[in-house]
Design a protein around this motif. Structure first.
Motif, mmCIF file in Angstrom:
data_model
loop_
_atom_site.group_PDB
_atom_site.id
_atom_site.type_symbol
_atom_site.label_atom_id
_atom_site.label_comp_id
_atom_site.label_asym_id
_atom_site.label_seq_id
_atom_site.Cartn_x
_atom_site.Cartn_y
_atom_site.Cartn_z
ATOM 1 N N HIS A 130 0.813 -1.218 0.000
ATOM 2 C CA HIS A 130 0.000 0.000 0.000
ATOM 3 C C HIS A 130 0.848 1.270 0.000
ATOM 4 N N ALA A 131 0.288 2.297 -0.633
ATOM 5 C CA ALA A 131 0.804 3.658 -0.476
ATOM 6 C C ALA A 131 -0.117 4.308 0.559
ATOM 7 N N ILE A 132 0.474 4.899 1.586
ATOM 8 C CA ILE A 132 -0.332 5.458 2.675
ATOM 9 C C ILE A 132 -0.474 6.970 2.525
ATOM 10 N N GLU A 133 -1.694 7.462 2.672
ATOM 11 C CA GLU A 133 -1.870 8.907 2.832
ATOM 12 C C GLU A 133 -2.256 9.155 4.279
ATOM 13 N N PHE A 134 -1.530 10.038 4.950
ATOM 14 C CA PHE A 134 -1.861 10.420 6.312
ATOM 15 C C PHE A 134 -2.732 11.667 6.248
ATOM 16 N N ALA A 135 -3.847 11.637 6.962
ATOM 17 C CA ALA A 135 -4.763 12.773 6.925
ATOM 18 C C ALA A 135 -5.366 12.983 8.308
ATOM 19 N N GLY A 136 -6.133 14.045 8.453
ATOM 20 C CA GLY A 136 -6.801 14.330 9.722
ATOM 21 C C GLY A 136 -6.184 15.528 10.425
ATOM 22 N N SER A 137 -6.918 16.053 11.394
ATOM 23 C CA SER A 137 -6.493 17.307 12.024
ATOM 24 C C SER A 137 -5.173 17.172 12.786
ATOM 25 N N ALA A 138 -4.903 15.986 13.347
ATOM 26 C CA ALA A 138 -3.644 15.829 14.089
ATOM 27 C C ALA A 138 -2.449 15.784 13.139
ATOM 28 N N ILE A 139 -2.694 15.421 11.900
ATOM 29 C CA ILE A 139 -1.609 15.364 10.908
ATOM 30 C C ILE A 139 -1.350 16.758 10.346
ATOM 31 N N THR A 140 -2.423 17.466 9.985
ATOM 32 C CA THR A 140 -2.214 18.810 9.433
ATOM 33 C C THR A 140 -1.644 19.757 10.489
ATOM 34 N N ALA A 141 -1.851 19.420 11.774
ATOM 35 C CA ALA A 141 -1.283 20.265 12.837
ATOM 36 C C ALA A 141 0.223 20.060 12.979
ATOM 37 N N LEU A 142 0.756 18.989 12.391
ATOM 38 C CA LEU A 142 2.193 18.712 12.525
ATOM 39 C C LEU A 142 3.027 19.684 11.694
ATOM 40 N N THR A 143 4.209 19.991 12.189
ATOM 41 C CA THR A 143 5.176 20.767 11.411
ATOM 42 C C THR A 143 5.739 19.866 10.313
ATOM 43 N N MET A 144 6.546 20.423 9.427
ATOM 44 C CA MET A 144 7.171 19.584 8.389
ATOM 45 C C MET A 144 8.093 18.541 9.017
ATOM 46 N N GLU A 145 8.787 18.930 10.097
ATOM 47 C CA GLU A 145 9.667 17.959 10.776
ATOM 48 C C GLU A 145 8.842 16.770 11.265
ATOM 49 N N GLY A 146 7.700 17.074 11.871
ATOM 50 C CA GLY A 146 6.822 16.024 12.385
ATOM 51 C C GLY A 146 6.286 15.142 11.262
ATOM 52 N N ARG A 147 5.889 15.774 10.175
ATOM 53 C CA ARG A 147 5.369 14.992 9.035
ATOM 54 C C ARG A 147 6.450 14.094 8.461
#
Ligand code: SF4
Lengths: 470, 205
Positions: free
Chosen positions: A200-217
């Motif tokens: 699988h190719a995973i897409e991470f989504a949701g408010s906790a993901i968009t709240a992450l900085t680029m480092e976190g992502r």
């Protein structure tokens, strides 16, 4: 109207040159990163009697074998020196830009690519390294490949691939103080399993993901491979654009605005369907550590070591016994009672400036009870950390502040954890022998490693952050 | 590339799951050139103790399985690092096929490029097969890639294989030849793409 498409579909179709009857697609590669391990591929290319197709789209970094101490001097170990030298020769002969050992931009390939603005949204990025998934944090399609594929990309700038299935992992809600991207990543892996996202190719989504900085992502996408995923990605947004803007190799001026317009379309359409959906709530995630020998052996810090006697599946019980034996742990022991021998902060998972700040927030004014090594993700991160005075905090805590490289993540530069020693580590793999033969690795976030350092045992970082800004 | 069509050989049971590429070939051997025989350090840290002495309980060390060309392993074989040298080590040790319930994606791609067949069987079939070859190593396993069949005595199993890999193994295709035949398409894509995504090329630093 067109079928709604996922981000994965959009990136896939924009790179497809042609499709075979058996469904393999020939994909265009926008960026190819190489490191010392690419020597097999260069040998293959030579054996074919061919030359590099697109040297301008290929970038090399010396990271896997570089020493983290005594920079500026010749490398003492001749075999390691040969690995670094071999990369330099191959890069020079093929006219590839190299961020080599003594380059001020040197660092771990998955830190340097984004830092230099080479990693951009909408690109297809490959590298002969499984953690290439890191670059998906920008909304790029990025995945690791083997030596034969590296050779194929060198010779053609393309790659034959079978389209993976699409999986969406949605994390909503707000994570508690002291709970970061690494904890979210380990929580996901614990839920789906070390092979749960295979194919699988995973897409991470949701408010906790968009709240992450680029480092976190990047930390999160980096760990996609530890769930077995082919790649992981986050749709680009304002956070992405502001990280990219002004970086050396990124588009600038009108070209940047034009790019942002194109990148804004890189989202999964409403109603797009995924082959698999998984969801988690960030508020329920506690700081997590691994106790065993695969990354899905992950538990909240307030848990206990699993007991094989309570396991009904005999195969699983046998695995638990073997893992506990290797890790030197007794069933039922509280995780917070596990004493450690050393710590390591580094690797492409957790060695960026934000990771170092998170560790420093815990270490400031405190002393580590065990020895440890801190290797920043790049030479640029190193300088920035020094400007911020983080190196002082680490040194005052009794820890070693070294140069940048893969270091103790894989141990092939000589930085290893001794056999039988237990290491609290910000890396990505707790496999047997990963940090050195017989080494015992516990994976966790930089803040949790710092907490373990000042406690001398695995510990919950949350009380240690009271009254501090994490 | 070497073809894979049929094989009859001894199979060795490796009941462990999650045998990642770090276990197949420890990182300290990644410096070795292709010409070195990586087969002699295959599974080194599982196969030998810290002094380099063979562990008698590791199946590949047992006389009955020393010449095995087939491995029957647990799920998630070859997960982890992308090191293709893990495949070289298997290949150099004479292994031509690994049967397991699931495989790491990158490992599976690397395997096919080196003529190594990755056969996917349901967990229950793998368990049955492993038990059978553990009880009697003498009776060989026959693998037919065209039929996607594994047989042992009068028992036959049907395995799954990715159609792209199957095609490539049966024909001994080298990717590069196929890519070469698409040269015009690649050129046309590149020209069109540079207009469509001008921002995709690196700016001059
Ligand atoms: S830091 Fe570790 S995981 Fe990351 S590229 Fe280096 S060796 Fe691989």
């Amino acid at each position: 109207m067109n079928e709604p498409q996922t981000l994965v579909d959009k990136l896939w179709s924009s790179h497809t040159i042609t499709q075979r009857e058996d469904d393999a697609a020939l994909l265009w590669v926008d960026r190819h990163y190489i490191h010392e391990g690419s020597f097999h591929a260069f040998s293959q290319m030579k054996a074919y009697g061919r030359a590099i197709a697109e040297p301008g789209l290929t970038f090399g970094v010396a990271d896997h074998y570089v020493p983290t101490r005594g920079r500026g001097h010749a490398i003492a170990n001749p075999e390691i020196a040969a690995m670094v030298h071999n990369l330099e020769t191959n890069a020079t002969q093929s006219h590839i830009t190299l961020f080599g050992l003594d380059d001020p931009r040197q660092g771990i390939v998955h830190v340097v690519g984004p830092e230099q603005g080479l990693t951009l949204p909408g690109l297809l990025i490959v590298c002969g390294d499984s953690h290439t998934s890191t670059h998906g944090a920008f909304g790029a399609y990025a995945f690791g490949i083997g030596a034969s594929e590296v050779a194929h990309v060198l010779m053609t700038q393309t790659l034959w691939q079978k389209k993976p299935k699409r999986m969406r992992v949605t994390v909503d809600g707000q994570a508690a103080v002291g709970v970061g991207a690494k904890d979210i990543a380990l929580a996901i892996i614990a839920q789906v399993g070390a092979d749960g996202a295979q194919g699988h190719a995973i897409e991470f989504a949701g408010s906790a993901i968009t709240a992450l900085t680029m480092e976190g992502r990047m930390t999160l996408c980096n760990m996609s491979i530890e769930a077995g995923g082919r790649c992981g990605m986050v749709a680009p947004d304002a956070t992405t654009y502001s990280y990219v803007k002004g970086r050396p190799y990124a588009p600038s001026g009108a070209a940047f605005d034009q790019a942002v317009e194109a990148w804004s379309a890189l989202v999964s359409d409403d109603g797009a369907s995924f082959d698999r959906e998984v969801s988690l709530h960030a508020a329920t995630i506690a700081p997590i550590i691994t106790w065993g020998t695969t990354p899905d052996d992950a538990l909240p810090i307030d848990a206990r070591v699993p007991d094989p006697a309570r396991e009904t599946d005999p195969v699983r019980a046998e695995y638990l016994r073997n893992a506990l034996d290797y890790m030197g742990l007794t069933a039922g022991k509280k995780l917070t009672e596990i004493a450690i021998d050393r710590i390591f902060i580094g690797s492409c998972t957790n060695s960026r400036i934000e990771d170092l700040r998170a560790a420093a927030a815990v270490l400031a004014g405190r002393v580590s009870k065990v020895p440890g090594l801190i290797s920043p993700g790049s030479s640029i991160v190193k300088r920035q950390a020094e400007e911020e005075g983080l190196d002082r905090i680490f040194r005052d805590a009794g820890l070693e502040w070294a140069d940048s490289g893969c270091s103790m993540c894989v141990g092939i530069n000589g930085d290893i954890v001794a056999s039988g020693e237990r290491c609290a580590s910000t890396t990505n793999r707790n496999f047997r022998g990963r940090q050195g033969p017989g080494a015992r690795t516990h994976l966790m976030s930089p803040a949790m490693v710092a907490a373990a350092a000042v406690s001398g045992h695995l510990a919950d970082v949350r009380p240690l952050l009271a009254g501090r800004t994490p | 590339m070497e073809k894979f069509v049929r094989l009859t050989a001894t199979a060795c049971p490796l009941a462990l799951s999650n045998l990642n590429t770090d276990q197949i070939l420890p990182a300290r051997y990644l410096k070795w050139p292709r010409s070195a025989n990586l087969g002699r350090v295959l599974f080194q840290d599982l196969r030998c103790d810290a002094d380099g002495k063979e562990r008698s309980d590791f199946p590949l060390n047992q006389p009955a399985y020393r010449e095995a060309k087939i491995l029957v392993a647990g799920r998630n074989f070859g997960g982890g690092s992308s090191r293709e040298a893990a495949v070289y080590a298997l290949y150099d040790a004479g292994i031509s096929c690994v049967i397991a319930p699931s495989f790491g994606d990158i490992f599976a791609q690397n395997a096919v490029k080196n003529g190594l067949l990755i056969a996917v069987l349901p967990e229950a079939d793998v368990a049955e097969l492993a038990a059978a070859i553990s009880a009697d190593a003498e009776l060989p396993l026959s693998i037919d890639l065209e039929q996607q069949a594994i047989s042992r005595g009068n028992r036959t199993y049907t395995f799954a294989v990715d159609p792209v890999s199957r095609n490539q193994l049966l024909n001994g295709w080298d990717d590069i030849d196929l890519t070469e035949s698409n040269r015009d398409r690649i050129g046309a894509f590149q020209a069109e793409d540079q207009k469509r995504r001008p921002w995709a090329v690196p700016a001059k630093a």
